[in-house]
Design an enzyme around this catalytic site. Structure first.
Site, mmCIF file in Angstrom:
data_model
loop_
_atom_site.group_PDB
_atom_site.id
_atom_site.type_symbol
_atom_site.label_atom_id
_atom_site.label_comp_id
_atom_site.label_asym_id
_atom_site.label_seq_id
_atom_site.Cartn_x
_atom_site.Cartn_y
_atom_site.Cartn_z
ATOM 1 N N ASP A 46 51.736 109.566 64.211
ATOM 2 C CA ASP A 46 51.723 109.765 65.665
ATOM 3 C C ASP A 46 50.733 110.880 66.018
ATOM 4 O O ASP A 46 50.741 111.939 65.384
ATOM 5 C CB ASP A 46 53.150 110.146 66.096
ATOM 6 C CG ASP A 46 53.320 110.243 67.599
ATOM 7 O OD1 ASP A 46 52.630 109.497 68.331
ATOM 8 O OD2 ASP A 46 54.159 111.055 68.048
ATOM 9 N N HIS A 59 54.966 114.352 77.630
ATOM 10 C CA HIS A 59 55.761 114.708 76.452
ATOM 11 C C HIS A 59 56.767 115.793 76.823
ATOM 12 O O HIS A 59 56.489 116.639 77.666
ATOM 13 C CB HIS A 59 54.857 115.208 75.328
ATOM 14 C CG HIS A 59 53.954 114.145 74.769
ATOM 15 N ND1 HIS A 59 52.590 114.198 74.849
ATOM 16 C CD2 HIS A 59 54.246 112.999 74.123
ATOM 17 C CE1 HIS A 59 52.077 113.131 74.261
ATOM 18 N NE2 HIS A 59 53.056 112.381 73.814
ATOM 19 N N GLY A 60 57.919 115.761 76.167
ATOM 20 C CA GLY A 60 58.916 116.803 76.385
ATOM 21 C C GLY A 60 59.890 116.463 77.499
ATOM 22 O O GLY A 60 59.961 115.327 77.967
ATOM 23 N N SER A 105 60.967 110.113 76.418
ATOM 24 C CA SER A 105 62.221 110.861 76.566
ATOM 25 C C SER A 105 62.328 111.306 78.021
ATOM 26 O O SER A 105 61.383 111.888 78.557
ATOM 27 C CB SER A 105 62.223 112.113 75.685
ATOM 28 O OG SER A 105 62.308 111.771 74.333
ATOM 29 N N ALA A 139 60.553 110.993 71.284
ATOM 30 C CA ALA A 139 60.591 112.099 70.325
ATOM 31 C C ALA A 139 61.605 113.169 70.734
ATOM 32 O O ALA A 139 62.606 113.409 70.047
ATOM 33 C CB ALA A 139 59.207 112.720 70.170
ATOM 34 N N THR A 140 61.349 113.817 71.863
ATOM 35 C CA THR A 140 62.143 114.983 72.280
ATOM 36 C C THR A 140 63.648 114.715 72.273
ATOM 37 O O THR A 140 64.427 115.547 71.790
ATOM 38 C CB THR A 140 61.688 115.428 73.683
ATOM 39 O OG1 THR A 140 60.286 115.706 73.633
ATOM 40 C CG2 THR A 140 62.424 116.674 74.133
#
Ligand code: 13P
Ligand code: ZN
Ligand code: NA
Length: 281
Positions: A81, A177-178, A208, A229-230
């Protein structure tokens, strides 16, 4: 079995569902994702970021995923990734990763094309598919900081895909992201425009915190791989905390690892359902 992501995503694109791609960092998370896939009879992609393969070497992740995937009844792919360099992408290829992302989205268009094409050309003879990103998904993931991000231009996307020969395109359509502060403004209209210009499978990053109904809408409009991911990190750590909190007598790593794994598995089962890939394994 361990397979490449290519067949998986072409099948998903054809039948209008998506395959969940889940970031893993340890053995418990690897077991959780593959068990969730088996329980749902769904294909799954496990992926590791550069900072994750810096924490433990690529060969450790490869060996663990391979061992577990070989016993699994559903297709499993192992993906690099946000690959940060040609060298890292080649290392993953040599190690046996079955899917590779090269992320040159922070470079100029020409530099992104040059780097991406180099990786795609090197992976093609090995039949390992390559994902690349155009526009820039914002937010923070590991040590990767996308800042405020930048949306993908449909015209540029068509040019980028043609010039690089990549297999999948990661698009920037308002996700980050996050963890989100408030609701993300996901630009499904922009996704539709990109879809008109680009025929390869598209990838959604930063998922996420994106509501499942918005994810489904994106899948309807051409997203074939959905990255989480997060929320897996949050689930794992929450499980570990639940067990450790207020009990200093616990010393067995299996006790809290098991609880972390359970919460990750539960989360992944739900996201597989959001991706509509149940029974597609
Ligand atoms: P999230 O951390 O927001 O889920 O993003 C995941 C991702 O895009 C992995 O590449
Ligand atoms: Zn991402
Ligand atoms: Na996110």
């Amino acid at each position: 079995p361990l397979v490449t992501s290519k067949e998986m995503l072409y099948q998903a694109q054809k039948d209008h569902y998506a395959v969940g791609a889940f970031n893993v960092e340890n053995m418990e998370m690897i077991m959780a994702v593959i068990e969730a896939g088996e329980e749902m009879q769904s294909p799954v992609i496990l992926q590791t970021t550069p900072s994750t393969v810096n924490y433990a070497d690529l060969n450790l992740y490869y060996a663990s995923v391979k061992a577990r995937a070989d016993q699994a009844s559903v297709p499993v792919a192992l993906h690099l990734d946000h690959g940060s360099s040609y060298e890292l992408a080649m290392k993953a290829l040599r190690e046996g990763y079955t899917s590779i992302m090269i992320d040159g989205s922070h470079y100029s268009l020409e530099k992104n094309i040059a780097l991406t094409k180099r990786v795609a050309d090197a992976c093609r003879p090995h039949l390992i598919p390559v994902e690349a990103e155009l526009g820039r998904v914002g937010g923070k993931e590991d040590d990767l900081d996308g800042g405020n991000g930048g949306l993908t231009s449909p015209e540029e996307a068509a040019y980028f895909v043609e010039k690089t020969g990549i297999d999948f395109l990661a698009v920037s359509i308002g996700t980050a992201h996050g963890v989100y502060k408030g609701e993300p403004n996901v630009r499904v209209d922009l996704l539709k425009q990109i879809r008109k210009k680009v025929s390869i499978p598209l990838v959604l990053h930063g998922t996420s915190g994106v509501p499942d109904d918005v994810v489904r809408e994106c899948i309807q409009e051409g997203i074939s791989k959905v990255n989480y991911a997060t929320d897996l990190r949050i689930a794992y750590t929450k499980g570990v905390r639940q067990i450790l909190e207020g009990d200093e007598s616990i010393i067995d790593p299996k006790l809290y690892g098991k609880r972390g794994k359970e919460l990750v598995k539960r989360y992944v089962v739900d996201r597989i359902s959001a991706c509509r890939s149940i029974g597609r394994g």
